[in-house]
Design a protein around this motif. Structure first.
Motif, PDB file in Angstrom:
ATOM      1  N   GLY A 249      53.554  62.657  48.649  1.00 36.36           N
ATOM      2  CA  GLY A 249      54.237  62.655  49.945  1.00 36.36           C
ATOM      3  C   GLY A 249      54.512  61.275  50.508  1.00 36.36           C
ATOM      4  N   THR A 250      54.352  60.231  49.688  1.00 37.43           N
ATOM      5  CA  THR A 250      54.595  58.853  50.151  1.00 37.43           C
ATOM      6  C   THR A 250      55.636  58.188  49.252  1.00 37.43           C
ATOM      7  OG1 THR A 250      53.087  57.589  48.743  1.00 37.43           O
ATOM      8  CG2 THR A 250      52.083  58.739  50.624  1.00 37.43           C
ATOM      9  N   PRO A 251      56.179  57.034  49.674  1.00 35.93           N
ATOM     10  CA  PRO A 251      57.129  56.301  48.812  1.00 35.93           C
ATOM     11  C   PRO A 251      56.465  55.731  47.559  1.00 35.93           C
ATOM     12  CG  PRO A 251      57.186  55.497  51.095  1.00 35.93           C
ATOM     13  CD  PRO A 251      56.014  56.415  50.997  1.00 35.93           C
ATOM     14  N   PHE A 252      55.151  55.928  47.446  1.00 33.28           N
ATOM     15  CA  PHE A 252      54.415  55.422  46.280  1.00 33.28           C
ATOM     16  C   PHE A 252      54.299  56.468  45.177  1.00 33.28           C
ATOM     17  CE2 PHE A 252      53.464  52.738  49.775  1.00 33.28           C
ATOM     18  CZ  PHE A 252      53.405  51.468  49.221  1.00 33.28           C
ATOM     19  N   ASP A 253      54.899  57.625  45.410  1.00 34.79           N
ATOM     20  CA  ASP A 253      54.829  58.686  44.398  1.00 34.79           C
ATOM     21  C   ASP A 253      55.960  58.500  43.384  1.00 34.79           C
ATOM     22  OD1 ASP A 253      54.498  60.907  42.890  1.00 34.79           O
ATOM     23  OD2 ASP A 253      54.379  62.314  44.569  1.00 34.79           O
ATOM     24  N   PHE A 254      55.604  57.927  42.247  1.00 35.43           N
ATOM     25  CA  PHE A 254      56.554  57.718  41.144  1.00 35.43           C
ATOM     26  C   PHE A 254      56.137  58.571  39.941  1.00 35.43           C
ATOM     27  CE2 PHE A 254      57.558  53.875  43.570  1.00 35.43           C
ATOM     28  CZ  PHE A 254      58.934  53.773  43.409  1.00 35.43           C
ATOM     29  N   ARG A 255      55.434  59.685  40.214  1.00 40.60           N
ATOM     30  CA  ARG A 255      54.982  60.493  39.080  1.00 40.60           C
ATOM     31  C   ARG A 255      56.166  61.183  38.407  1.00 40.60           C
ATOM     32  NH1 ARG A 255      50.238  63.483  42.142  1.00 40.60           N
ATOM     33  NH2 ARG A 255      51.934  63.554  43.652  1.00 40.60           N
ATOM     34  N   GLN A 256      57.242  61.381  39.192  1.00 43.95           N
ATOM     35  CA  GLN A 256      58.537  61.757  38.627  1.00 43.95           C
ATOM     36  C   GLN A 256      59.438  60.540  38.809  1.00 43.95           C
ATOM     37  OE1 GLN A 256      59.117  64.655  37.071  1.00 43.95           O
ATOM     38  NE2 GLN A 256      56.958  65.140  37.459  1.00 43.95           N
ATOM     39  N   PRO A 257      60.446  60.346  37.937  1.00 50.03           N
ATOM     40  CA  PRO A 257      61.272  59.145  38.080  1.00 50.03           C
ATOM     41  C   PRO A 257      62.005  59.073  39.423  1.00 50.03           C
ATOM     42  CG  PRO A 257      62.047  60.585  36.277  1.00 50.03           C
ATOM     43  CD  PRO A 257      60.781  61.173  36.784  1.00 50.03           C
ATOM     44  N   HIS A 258      62.001  57.874  39.989  1.00 52.80           N
ATOM     45  CA  HIS A 258      62.758  57.603  41.225  1.00 52.80           C
ATOM     46  C   HIS A 258      63.425  56.257  41.085  1.00 52.80           C
ATOM     47  CE1 HIS A 258      61.381  60.703  44.092  1.00 52.80           C
ATOM     48  NE2 HIS A 258      60.278  60.708  43.364  1.00 52.80           N
ATOM     49  N   ALA A 259      64.602  56.109  41.709  1.00 58.29           N
ATOM     50  CA  ALA A 259      65.217  54.785  41.781  1.00 58.29           C
ATOM     51  C   ALA A 259      64.285  53.920  42.637  1.00 58.29           C
ATOM     52  CB  ALA A 259      66.589  54.871  42.418  1.00 58.29           C
ATOM     53  N   ILE A 260      64.100  52.677  42.208  1.00 53.36           N
ATOM     54  CA  ILE A 260      63.178  51.794  42.925  1.00 53.36           C
ATOM     55  C   ILE A 260      63.642  51.589  44.371  1.00 53.36           C
ATOM     56  CG2 ILE A 260      62.351  49.392  43.011  1.00 53.36           C
ATOM     57  CD1 ILE A 260      62.187  49.581  39.891  1.00 53.36           C
ATOM     58  N   GLY A 261      64.974  51.540  44.565  1.00 58.34           N
ATOM     59  CA  GLY A 261      65.501  51.281  45.906  1.00 58.34           C
ATOM     60  C   GLY A 261      65.478  52.480  46.838  1.00 58.34           C
ATOM     61  N   GLU A 262      65.204  53.680  46.280  1.00 61.78           N
ATOM     62  CA  GLU A 262      65.353  54.908  47.066  1.00 61.78           C
ATOM     63  C   GLU A 262      64.512  54.905  48.353  1.00 61.78           C
ATOM     64  OE1 GLU A 262      64.746  58.478  44.642  1.00 61.78           O
ATOM     65  OE2 GLU A 262      64.004  59.493  46.442  1.00 61.78           O
ATOM     66  N   ARG A 263      63.264  54.423  48.240  1.00 60.09           N
ATOM     67  CA  ARG A 263      62.367  54.510  49.402  1.00 60.09           C
ATOM     68  C   ARG A 263      61.831  53.139  49.816  1.00 60.09           C
ATOM     69  NH1 ARG A 263      58.774  58.782  46.278  1.00 60.09           N
ATOM     70  NH2 ARG A 263      59.201  57.145  44.747  1.00 60.09           N
ATOM     71  N   ILE A 264      62.445  52.078  49.259  1.00 56.79           N
ATOM     72  CA  ILE A 264      61.896  50.733  49.488  1.00 56.79           C
ATOM     73  C   ILE A 264      62.127  50.260  50.936  1.00 56.79           C
ATOM     74  CG2 ILE A 264      63.847  49.233  48.836  1.00 56.79           C
ATOM     75  CD1 ILE A 264      61.812  47.670  47.060  1.00 56.79           C
TER      76      ILE A 264
END
Ligand code: GLA
Length: 381
Positions: A249-264
Protein backbone atom coordinates in the motif's frame (compact mmCIF):
# COMPACT_ATOMS: atom_id res chain seq x y z
CA UNK A 1 49.39 -4.79 17.21
CA UNK A 2 52.00 -7.54 17.24
CA UNK A 3 53.95 -8.60 14.18
CA UNK A 4 52.71 -12.17 14.52
CA UNK A 5 49.11 -10.98 14.35
CA UNK A 6 49.88 -8.90 11.26
CA UNK A 7 52.00 -11.51 9.51
CA UNK A 8 49.33 -13.60 7.75
CA UNK A 9 47.87 -10.43 6.22
CA UNK A 10 51.29 -9.15 5.18
CA UNK A 11 52.12 -12.42 3.48
CA UNK A 12 48.82 -12.40 1.64
CA UNK A 13 49.37 -8.84 0.49
CA UNK A 14 52.96 -9.36 -0.58
CA UNK A 15 51.96 -12.50 -2.45
CA UNK A 16 49.19 -10.58 -4.19
CA UNK A 17 51.60 -7.78 -5.12
CA UNK A 18 54.17 -10.26 -6.48
CA UNK A 19 51.60 -12.01 -8.61
CA UNK A 20 50.44 -8.64 -9.90
CA UNK A 21 53.96 -7.75 -10.97
CA UNK A 22 54.52 -11.13 -12.55
CA UNK A 23 51.35 -11.05 -14.59
CA UNK A 24 51.69 -7.44 -15.65
CA UNK A 25 55.10 -8.24 -17.10
CA UNK A 26 53.96 -11.34 -18.96
CA UNK A 27 50.99 -12.29 -21.02
CA UNK A 28 48.18 -10.62 -19.11
CA UNK A 29 47.95 -7.82 -21.64
CA UNK A 30 47.52 -10.35 -24.42
CA UNK A 31 44.58 -12.02 -22.74
CA UNK A 32 42.97 -9.13 -20.89
CA UNK A 33 42.86 -5.68 -22.51
CA UNK A 34 44.93 -3.34 -20.39
CA UNK A 35 45.93 0.29 -20.82
CA UNK A 36 47.04 3.22 -18.74
CA UNK A 37 44.00 5.21 -17.59
CA UNK A 38 45.87 8.05 -15.89
CA UNK A 39 48.04 9.06 -12.94
CA UNK A 40 46.94 9.77 -9.38
CA UNK A 41 47.93 13.18 -7.92
CA UNK A 42 50.85 11.39 -6.24
CA UNK A 43 52.04 10.02 -9.60
CA UNK A 44 50.89 6.41 -9.36
CA UNK A 45 49.74 4.77 -12.57
CA UNK A 46 46.06 3.88 -12.83
CA UNK A 47 45.24 1.04 -15.20
CA UNK A 48 42.09 0.19 -17.08
CA UNK A 49 41.33 -3.48 -17.81
CA UNK A 50 38.82 -4.65 -20.38
CA UNK A 51 36.97 -7.92 -19.74
CA UNK A 52 35.07 -9.43 -22.63
CA UNK A 53 32.90 -12.48 -23.14
CA UNK A 54 32.27 -14.60 -26.23
CA UNK A 55 29.13 -12.59 -27.09
CA UNK A 56 30.89 -9.23 -27.07
CA UNK A 57 29.72 -7.97 -23.67
CA UNK A 58 32.48 -5.79 -22.30
CA UNK A 59 33.41 -4.23 -18.95
CA UNK A 60 36.17 -1.67 -18.37
CA UNK A 61 37.50 -1.75 -14.80
CA UNK A 62 39.83 0.84 -13.27
CA UNK A 63 42.38 -0.01 -10.60
CA UNK A 64 41.48 3.33 -8.97
CA UNK A 65 38.42 2.65 -6.82
CA UNK A 66 37.82 -0.64 -8.64
CA UNK A 67 35.48 1.47 -10.77
CA UNK A 68 33.34 -0.08 -13.50
CA UNK A 69 34.07 2.66 -16.03
CA UNK A 70 31.93 1.22 -18.79
CA UNK A 71 29.65 -1.77 -19.26
CA UNK A 72 28.56 -2.57 -22.78
CA UNK A 73 25.62 -4.92 -23.25
CA UNK A 74 23.41 -5.64 -26.30
CA UNK A 75 19.99 -4.14 -26.95
CA UNK A 76 17.20 -6.07 -28.69
CA UNK A 77 18.82 -5.43 -32.08
CA UNK A 78 22.12 -6.80 -30.79
CA UNK A 79 23.78 -3.35 -30.70
CA UNK A 80 26.13 -2.85 -27.76
CA UNK A 81 25.43 0.17 -25.55
CA UNK A 82 27.17 1.47 -22.45
CA UNK A 83 24.65 1.24 -19.59
CA UNK A 84 26.63 2.86 -16.74
CA UNK A 85 27.43 6.49 -15.96
CA UNK A 86 31.05 7.55 -15.68
CA UNK A 87 33.90 9.52 -17.22
CA UNK A 88 36.04 9.00 -20.31
CA UNK A 89 39.06 10.43 -18.52
CA UNK A 90 40.51 9.32 -15.24
CA UNK A 91 40.58 12.93 -13.95
CA UNK A 92 36.76 12.85 -13.72
CA UNK A 93 37.02 10.29 -10.95
CA UNK A 94 39.15 12.63 -8.81
CA UNK A 95 36.30 15.15 -8.50
CA UNK A 96 33.93 15.10 -5.49
CA UNK A 97 32.23 11.79 -5.82
CA UNK A 98 28.87 10.62 -6.91
CA UNK A 99 30.78 7.28 -6.54
CA UNK A 100 30.13 6.32 -10.19
CA UNK A 101 30.81 2.57 -10.60
CA UNK A 102 33.08 2.39 -7.56
CA UNK A 103 33.75 -0.26 -4.98
CA UNK A 104 32.42 0.96 -1.64
CA UNK A 105 34.03 0.16 1.70
CA UNK A 106 34.63 -0.34 4.43
CA UNK A 107 30.98 0.41 5.01
CA UNK A 108 28.43 0.84 2.24
CA UNK A 109 25.96 3.60 3.00
CA UNK A 110 25.77 5.49 6.31
CA UNK A 111 26.88 5.04 9.88
CA UNK A 112 24.97 7.48 12.10
CA UNK A 113 26.98 10.07 14.06
CA UNK A 114 30.04 8.45 12.48
CA UNK A 115 30.58 6.12 15.42
CA UNK A 116 29.80 2.67 16.69
CA UNK A 117 30.66 0.46 19.64
CA UNK A 118 32.22 -2.96 19.21
CA UNK A 119 33.35 -5.20 22.09
CA UNK A 120 32.77 -2.24 24.42
CA UNK A 121 35.13 0.06 22.50
CA UNK A 122 33.76 3.21 20.85
CA UNK A 123 35.15 3.74 17.34
CA UNK A 124 34.98 7.22 15.81
CA UNK A 125 34.87 7.41 12.04
CA UNK A 126 35.62 10.12 9.50
CA UNK A 127 32.54 12.34 9.04
CA UNK A 128 31.99 13.10 5.38
CA UNK A 129 28.26 13.88 5.27
CA UNK A 130 27.10 16.16 8.02
CA UNK A 131 27.37 14.25 11.26
CA UNK A 132 27.46 10.88 9.52
CA UNK A 133 29.99 8.69 7.77
CA UNK A 134 29.00 7.77 4.20
CA UNK A 135 30.50 5.01 2.04
CA UNK A 136 33.63 4.44 4.11
CA UNK A 137 34.50 8.04 4.96
CA UNK A 138 36.73 10.66 3.39
CA UNK A 139 38.97 8.21 1.57
CA UNK A 140 36.91 5.10 1.13
CA UNK A 141 37.67 2.13 -1.13
CA UNK A 142 36.38 4.20 -4.07
CA UNK A 143 39.46 6.45 -3.75
CA UNK A 144 42.27 3.94 -3.28
CA UNK A 145 44.43 2.14 -5.80
CA UNK A 146 43.77 -1.59 -5.99
CA UNK A 147 46.37 -4.19 -7.05
CA UNK A 148 45.13 -5.90 -10.19
CA UNK A 149 45.72 -9.50 -11.20
CA UNK A 150 43.99 -10.70 -14.37
CA UNK A 151 42.77 -14.28 -13.88
CA UNK A 152 41.88 -14.70 -17.57
CA UNK A 153 40.32 -12.49 -20.28
CA UNK A 154 36.95 -12.56 -18.49
CA UNK A 155 38.05 -12.18 -14.84
CA UNK A 156 40.03 -9.59 -12.94
CA UNK A 157 41.06 -9.82 -9.30
CA UNK A 158 41.59 -6.60 -7.33
CA UNK A 159 43.25 -6.62 -3.92
CA UNK A 160 43.60 -3.96 -1.24
CA UNK A 161 44.96 -3.96 2.31
CA UNK A 162 43.13 -1.47 4.48
CA UNK A 163 45.32 -0.73 7.49
CA UNK A 164 44.20 -0.89 11.11
CA UNK A 165 42.62 2.46 11.95
CA UNK A 166 41.99 3.55 8.34
CA UNK A 167 39.10 6.04 8.40
CA UNK A 168 38.64 5.02 12.04
CA UNK A 169 37.86 1.33 11.44
CA UNK A 170 39.63 -1.35 13.50
CA UNK A 171 41.74 -4.17 12.11
CA UNK A 172 44.06 -4.74 9.18
CA UNK A 173 41.57 -5.79 6.53
CA UNK A 174 42.67 -7.72 3.47
CA UNK A 175 40.06 -7.37 0.70
CA UNK A 176 39.79 -9.12 -2.65
CA UNK A 177 37.20 -8.37 -5.29
CA UNK A 178 36.87 -10.47 -8.44
CA UNK A 179 34.98 -9.08 -11.42
CA UNK A 180 33.90 -11.65 -14.03
CA UNK A 181 32.07 -11.14 -17.30
CA UNK A 182 30.43 -14.52 -17.88
CA UNK A 183 29.27 -16.03 -21.15
CA UNK A 184 25.68 -15.61 -19.94
CA UNK A 185 26.01 -11.81 -20.22
CA UNK A 186 26.47 -11.43 -16.49
CA UNK A 187 28.78 -9.20 -14.53
CA UNK A 188 29.62 -11.19 -11.41
CA UNK A 189 31.27 -9.56 -8.40
CA UNK A 190 32.82 -11.70 -5.65
CA UNK A 191 33.92 -9.94 -2.48
CA UNK A 192 36.23 -11.64 0.04
CA UNK A 193 37.83 -10.18 3.17
CA UNK A 194 39.76 -11.16 6.29
CA UNK A 195 40.64 -9.16 9.37
CA UNK A 196 43.15 -9.48 12.21
CA UNK A 197 40.90 -7.67 14.74
CA UNK A 198 37.14 -7.56 15.34
CA UNK A 199 35.64 -5.09 12.89
CA UNK A 200 32.55 -4.24 10.84
CA UNK A 201 32.27 -4.46 7.07
CA UNK A 202 29.69 -3.85 4.33
CA UNK A 203 31.06 -3.93 0.78
CA UNK A 204 29.18 -3.05 -2.38
CA UNK A 205 29.50 -1.56 -5.85
CA UNK A 206 27.99 1.81 -6.72
CA UNK A 207 27.20 1.55 -10.44
CA UNK A 208 24.64 3.98 -11.84
CA UNK A 209 22.58 2.19 -14.51
CA UNK A 210 20.57 3.57 -17.39
CA UNK A 211 19.45 0.68 -19.59
CA UNK A 212 18.65 3.04 -22.48
CA UNK A 213 22.36 3.90 -22.47
CA UNK A 214 24.34 6.33 -20.33
CA UNK A 215 23.29 9.92 -20.91
CA UNK A 216 20.03 8.90 -22.63
CA UNK A 217 17.61 10.85 -20.42
CA UNK A 218 16.14 9.79 -17.09
CA UNK A 219 15.20 6.39 -15.71
CA UNK A 220 11.61 7.25 -14.72
CA UNK A 221 10.10 4.99 -17.41
CA UNK A 222 12.29 2.02 -16.47
CA UNK A 223 10.15 -0.73 -14.94
CA UNK A 224 11.40 -2.10 -11.63
CA UNK A 225 10.58 -5.21 -9.63
CA UNK A 226 12.06 -5.60 -6.13
CA UNK A 227 11.80 -8.88 -4.28
CA UNK A 228 11.18 -7.17 -0.96
CA UNK A 229 8.20 -7.15 1.42
CA UNK A 230 9.84 -4.63 3.75
CA UNK A 231 12.22 -1.71 3.81
CA UNK A 232 13.99 0.36 6.44
CA UNK A 233 12.47 3.86 6.81
CA UNK A 234 14.96 6.65 7.48
CA UNK A 235 15.22 9.92 9.42
CA UNK A 236 16.14 13.23 7.81
CA UNK A 237 19.84 12.29 7.79
CA UNK A 238 18.87 9.10 5.86
CA UNK A 239 19.77 6.91 8.85
CA UNK A 240 17.39 3.96 9.43
CA UNK A 241 15.02 4.56 12.34
CA UNK A 242 15.18 0.85 13.23
CA UNK A 243 11.66 0.11 11.99
CA UNK A 244 11.15 -2.59 9.35
CA UNK A 245 8.14 -1.32 7.43
CA UNK A 246 5.84 -3.31 5.18
CA UNK A 247 5.79 -2.01 1.59
CA UNK A 248 2.14 -2.98 1.00
CA UNK A 249 0.00 0.00 0.00
CA UNK A 250 3.00 2.35 -0.27
CA UNK A 251 5.11 3.71 -3.18
CA UNK A 252 7.77 1.25 -1.97
CA UNK A 253 5.81 -1.76 -3.17
CA UNK A 254 7.71 -3.00 -6.22
CA UNK A 255 6.77 -6.66 -5.76
CA UNK A 256 4.99 -6.31 -9.09
CA UNK A 257 6.72 -4.25 -11.80
CA UNK A 258 6.13 -0.49 -11.67
CA UNK A 259 7.59 2.40 -13.63
CA UNK A 260 10.10 4.09 -11.33
CA UNK A 261 8.50 7.49 -12.01
CA UNK A 262 4.95 6.33 -11.28
CA UNK A 263 4.96 7.14 -7.56
CA UNK A 264 8.22 9.07 -7.16
CA UNK A 265 6.33 12.37 -6.80
CA UNK A 266 4.11 10.98 -4.05
CA UNK A 267 3.52 12.84 -0.79
CA UNK A 268 4.72 9.79 1.18
CA UNK A 269 6.95 11.14 3.97
CA UNK A 270 9.73 8.64 3.17
CA UNK A 271 9.81 9.61 -0.51
CA UNK A 272 10.11 13.25 0.58
CA UNK A 273 12.97 12.46 2.99
CA UNK A 274 14.87 10.62 0.27
CA UNK A 275 14.15 13.22 -2.41
CA UNK A 276 12.85 10.19 -4.31
CA UNK A 277 13.92 6.60 -3.68
CA UNK A 278 17.02 6.26 -1.55
CA UNK A 279 16.14 3.36 0.69
CA UNK A 280 17.29 -0.03 1.87
CA UNK A 281 14.95 -2.86 0.86
CA UNK A 282 15.01 -6.10 2.85
CA UNK A 283 15.14 -8.99 0.42
CA UNK A 284 12.80 -11.96 0.59
CA UNK A 285 15.24 -14.82 0.66
CA UNK A 286 15.20 -18.56 0.90
CA UNK A 287 18.55 -19.86 2.09
CA UNK A 288 21.93 -18.22 1.89
CA UNK A 289 22.79 -18.60 -1.81
CA UNK A 290 22.33 -16.27 -4.74
CA UNK A 291 18.74 -15.11 -4.92
CA UNK A 292 16.85 -12.72 -7.18
CA UNK A 293 16.75 -9.23 -5.67
CA UNK A 294 15.66 -6.96 -8.50
CA UNK A 295 14.69 -6.79 -12.16
CA UNK A 296 14.76 -3.70 -14.36
CA UNK A 297 13.40 -3.43 -17.90
CA UNK A 298 13.63 -0.59 -20.42
CA UNK A 299 11.22 -0.87 -23.32
CA UNK A 300 12.93 1.29 -25.97
CA UNK A 301 16.16 -0.72 -25.94
CA UNK A 302 14.47 -3.94 -24.81
CA UNK A 303 17.24 -4.37 -22.22
CA UNK A 304 16.59 -6.28 -19.02
CA UNK A 305 18.84 -6.37 -15.97
CA UNK A 306 18.37 -8.84 -13.15
CA UNK A 307 20.28 -8.57 -9.89
CA UNK A 308 21.08 -11.67 -7.85
CA UNK A 309 22.87 -11.53 -4.52
CA UNK A 310 23.83 -13.40 -1.38
CA UNK A 311 23.30 -10.16 0.60
CA UNK A 312 20.23 -9.57 2.79
CA UNK A 313 19.31 -6.16 1.35
CA UNK A 314 19.59 -3.71 -1.52
CA UNK A 315 19.78 0.10 -1.64
CA UNK A 316 17.55 1.46 -4.38
CA UNK A 317 18.69 5.01 -5.20
CA UNK A 318 17.26 7.08 -8.06
CA UNK A 319 20.15 9.51 -8.57
CA UNK A 320 18.31 12.25 -6.69
CA UNK A 321 21.53 14.15 -6.02
CA UNK A 322 22.59 14.30 -9.68
CA UNK A 323 21.95 17.85 -10.86
CA UNK A 324 23.27 18.34 -14.42
CA UNK A 325 26.57 19.82 -13.19
CA UNK A 326 28.39 16.64 -14.18
CA UNK A 327 29.48 16.12 -17.76
CA UNK A 328 30.19 12.46 -18.21
CA UNK A 329 31.22 10.14 -21.02
CA UNK A 330 30.93 11.59 -24.54
CA UNK A 331 30.09 14.95 -22.95
CA UNK A 332 26.69 13.70 -21.77
CA UNK A 333 25.07 15.83 -19.06
CA UNK A 334 23.90 13.76 -16.11
CA UNK A 335 20.67 15.26 -14.81
CA UNK A 336 18.59 14.37 -11.78
CA UNK A 337 17.44 10.74 -11.96
CA UNK A 338 19.43 10.02 -15.09
CA UNK A 339 20.41 6.66 -13.57
CA UNK A 340 19.49 4.23 -10.83
CA UNK A 341 21.63 2.35 -8.33
CA UNK A 342 20.89 -1.09 -6.94
CA UNK A 343 23.55 -1.56 -4.28
CA UNK A 344 23.48 -4.99 -2.69
CA UNK A 345 24.38 -4.73 0.98
CA UNK A 346 23.67 -5.20 4.67
CA UNK A 347 21.41 -2.57 6.19
CA UNK A 348 22.82 0.95 6.65
CA UNK A 349 23.95 1.79 10.20
CA UNK A 350 23.81 -1.88 11.26
CA UNK A 351 26.62 -1.50 13.83
CA UNK A 352 24.23 0.77 15.79
CA UNK A 353 21.21 -1.53 15.43
CA UNK A 354 21.73 -4.85 17.24
CA UNK A 355 18.42 -6.11 15.76
CA UNK A 356 19.73 -5.80 12.16
CA UNK A 357 21.73 -8.68 10.60
CA UNK A 358 25.28 -8.40 11.90
CA UNK A 359 28.07 -6.76 9.89
CA UNK A 360 30.77 -7.90 12.29
CA UNK A 361 33.81 -9.75 11.02
CA UNK A 362 36.24 -11.46 13.39
CA UNK A 363 39.75 -12.87 12.96
CA UNK A 364 39.58 -16.40 11.57
CA UNK A 365 36.32 -15.70 9.70
CA UNK A 366 36.11 -15.08 5.96
CA UNK A 367 33.73 -12.47 4.61
CA UNK A 368 32.37 -13.63 1.29
CA UNK A 369 29.49 -12.21 -0.72
CA UNK A 370 28.52 -12.44 -4.38
CA UNK A 371 26.37 -10.24 -6.58
CA UNK A 372 25.46 -10.88 -10.21
CA UNK A 373 24.06 -8.35 -12.68
CA UNK A 374 22.56 -10.40 -15.51
CA UNK A 375 21.62 -8.76 -18.82
CA UNK A 376 19.11 -9.98 -21.39
CA UNK A 377 16.63 -8.53 -23.85
CA UNK A 378 12.83 -8.68 -23.97
CA UNK A 379 11.70 -11.64 -25.99
CA UNK A 380 15.22 -13.10 -25.85
CA UNK A 381 16.06 -16.63 -24.78
C1 GLA B 1 23.96 6.11 -1.89
C2 GLA B 1 23.20 6.86 -0.88
C3 GLA B 1 22.69 8.16 -1.44
C4 GLA B 1 23.83 8.96 -2.03
C5 GLA B 1 24.58 8.12 -3.01
C6 GLA B 1 25.83 8.81 -3.53
O1 GLA B 1 23.19 5.47 -2.79
O2 GLA B 1 22.14 6.12 -0.32
O3 GLA B 1 22.04 8.92 -0.44
O4 GLA B 1 24.69 9.37 -1.00
O5 GLA B 1 24.98 6.93 -2.46
O6 GLA B 1 25.60 10.08 -4.00
Amino acid sequence: MTYSALRPLLILTIAAAMTTNASSGNDAGATTGRREFGKTPSGETVELYTLKNAKGMEADISTYGGVIVSLKVPDRAGALGDVVLGFDDFQGYLLPPPYFGALIGRYGNRIGHARFTLDGVVYTLAKNEGDNSLHGGKRGFDKVLWHARPLNHQSLELAYLSKDGEEGYPGNLSVTVVYTVTDHNELKIDYTAKTDKDTVLNLTNHSYFNLAGQGQGDILAHQLTLNADRYTPVDKGLIPTGELRNVAGTPFDFRQPHAIGERIGSSDEQIKLGGGYDHNFILNRSGGGLSLAAKVTESASGRIMEVFTTEPAIQFYTGNFLDSTIHGKSGKVYGRRSALCLETQHYPDSPNHPSFPSTELRPGETYHTTTVYRFAVEGGL
